[in-house]
Design a protein around this motif. Structure first.
Motif, PDB file in Angstrom:
ATOM      1  N   THR A  17       0.837  -1.207   0.000  1.00 45.71           N
ATOM      2  CA  THR A  17       0.000   0.000   0.000  1.00 45.71           C
ATOM      3  C   THR A  17       0.866   1.248   0.000  1.00 45.71           C
ATOM      4  O   THR A  17       0.594   2.210  -0.735  1.00 45.71           O
ATOM      5  CB  THR A  17      -0.930  -0.002   1.231  1.00 45.71           C
ATOM      6  N   LEU A  18       1.929   1.236   0.789  1.00 43.60           N
ATOM      7  CA  LEU A  18       2.841   2.379   0.830  1.00 43.60           C
ATOM      8  C   LEU A  18       3.521   2.579  -0.525  1.00 43.60           C
ATOM      9  O   LEU A  18       3.617   3.706  -1.021  1.00 43.60           O
ATOM     10  CB  LEU A  18       3.887   2.183   1.924  1.00 43.60           C
ATOM     11  N   GLN A  19       3.971   1.491  -1.125  1.00 42.39           N
ATOM     12  CA  GLN A  19       4.626   1.596  -2.427  1.00 42.39           C
ATOM     13  C   GLN A  19       3.657   2.132  -3.483  1.00 42.39           C
ATOM     14  O   GLN A  19       4.037   2.983  -4.297  1.00 42.39           O
ATOM     15  CB  GLN A  19       5.188   0.247  -2.860  1.00 42.39           C
ATOM     16  N   GLN A  20       2.434   1.656  -3.481  1.00 41.24           N
ATOM     17  CA  GLN A  20       1.451   2.138  -4.448  1.00 41.24           C
ATOM     18  C   GLN A  20       1.167   3.624  -4.248  1.00 41.24           C
ATOM     19  O   GLN A  20       1.013   4.372  -5.216  1.00 41.24           O
ATOM     20  CB  GLN A  20       0.162   1.323  -4.377  1.00 41.24           C
ATOM     21  N   ALA A  21       1.097   4.061  -3.001  1.00 40.87           N
ATOM     22  CA  ALA A  21       0.854   5.482  -2.727  1.00 40.87           C
ATOM     23  C   ALA A  21       2.022   6.331  -3.223  1.00 40.87           C
ATOM     24  O   ALA A  21       1.816   7.410  -3.791  1.00 40.87           O
ATOM     25  CB  ALA A  21       0.626   5.696  -1.230  1.00 40.87           C
ATOM     26  N   ILE A  22       3.251   5.862  -3.008  1.00 41.45           N
ATOM     27  CA  ILE A  22       4.421   6.585  -3.508  1.00 41.45           C
ATOM     28  C   ILE A  22       4.370   6.674  -5.024  1.00 41.45           C
ATOM     29  O   ILE A  22       4.526   7.760  -5.610  1.00 41.45           O
ATOM     30  CB  ILE A  22       5.725   5.897  -3.047  1.00 41.45           C
ATOM     31  N   LEU A  23       4.162   5.544  -5.685  1.00 45.03           N
ATOM     32  CA  LEU A  23       4.129   5.527  -7.152  1.00 45.03           C
ATOM     33  C   LEU A  23       3.022   6.414  -7.698  1.00 45.03           C
ATOM     34  O   LEU A  23       3.214   7.119  -8.699  1.00 45.03           O
ATOM     35  CB  LEU A  23       3.974   4.091  -7.663  1.00 45.03           C
ATOM     36  N   GLN A  24       1.861   6.400  -7.060  1.00 45.58           N
ATOM     37  CA  GLN A  24       0.748   7.233  -7.525  1.00 45.58           C
ATOM     38  C   GLN A  24       1.094   8.709  -7.418  1.00 45.58           C
ATOM     39  O   GLN A  24       0.841   9.485  -8.345  1.00 45.58           O
ATOM     40  CB  GLN A  24      -0.532   6.925  -6.748  1.00 45.58           C
ATOM     41  N   GLN A  25       1.676   9.111  -6.304  1.00 46.41           N
ATOM     42  CA  GLN A  25       2.030  10.528  -6.157  1.00 46.41           C
ATOM     43  C   GLN A  25       3.121  10.935  -7.140  1.00 46.41           C
ATOM     44  O   GLN A  25       3.082  12.036  -7.688  1.00 46.41           O
ATOM     45  CB  GLN A  25       2.443  10.838  -4.716  1.00 46.41           C
ATOM     46  N   VAL A  26       4.082  10.044  -7.374  1.00 45.10           N
ATOM     47  CA  VAL A  26       5.133  10.341  -8.358  1.00 45.10           C
ATOM     48  C   VAL A  26       4.511  10.484  -9.747  1.00 45.10           C
ATOM     49  O   VAL A  26       4.822  11.429 -10.486  1.00 45.10           O
ATOM     50  CB  VAL A  26       6.226   9.245  -8.335  1.00 45.10           C
TER      51      VAL A  26
END
Length: 91
Positions: A17-26
């Motif tokens: 979930t954290l990785q997906q949130a990072i990728l989405q914001q990037v």
């Protein structure tokens, strides 16, 4: 709607979930821009955001290791676990 959990009840999101949130914001920011890890923590953790920072750094480090993003400070690559940094899309 339930009340927000107290500090002791706050559940950290899992690594995925954290990785997906990072990728989405990037992705949302665009290829020539960067994000700050605290932006991701704030978006997921609300007033518990500081509790998420170590986990956000670990998730970011995994994404750097896999080649999905770069961790930079003043435009130079840095170790995402030991430096304050911005996270940007892999170019």
């Amino acid at each position: 709607m339930s009340a927000s959990p107290s500090s002791s009840e706050f559940e950290h999101p899992d690594l995925g979930t954290l990785q997906q949130a990072i990728l989405q914001q990037v992705r949302d920011r665009g290829p020539s821009k960067s994000i700050c890890p605290s932006e991701v923590a704030r978006s997921l953790g609300g007033h518990h955001w500081q509790q998420l920072m170590p986990s956000i750094r670990q998730a970011g480090a995994a994404l750097v290791k896999s080649g999905d993003i770069l961790a930079t400070q003043q435009g130079q690559p840095v170790d995402p676990l030991t430096r304050q940094k911005a996270l940007s899309a892999l170019r």
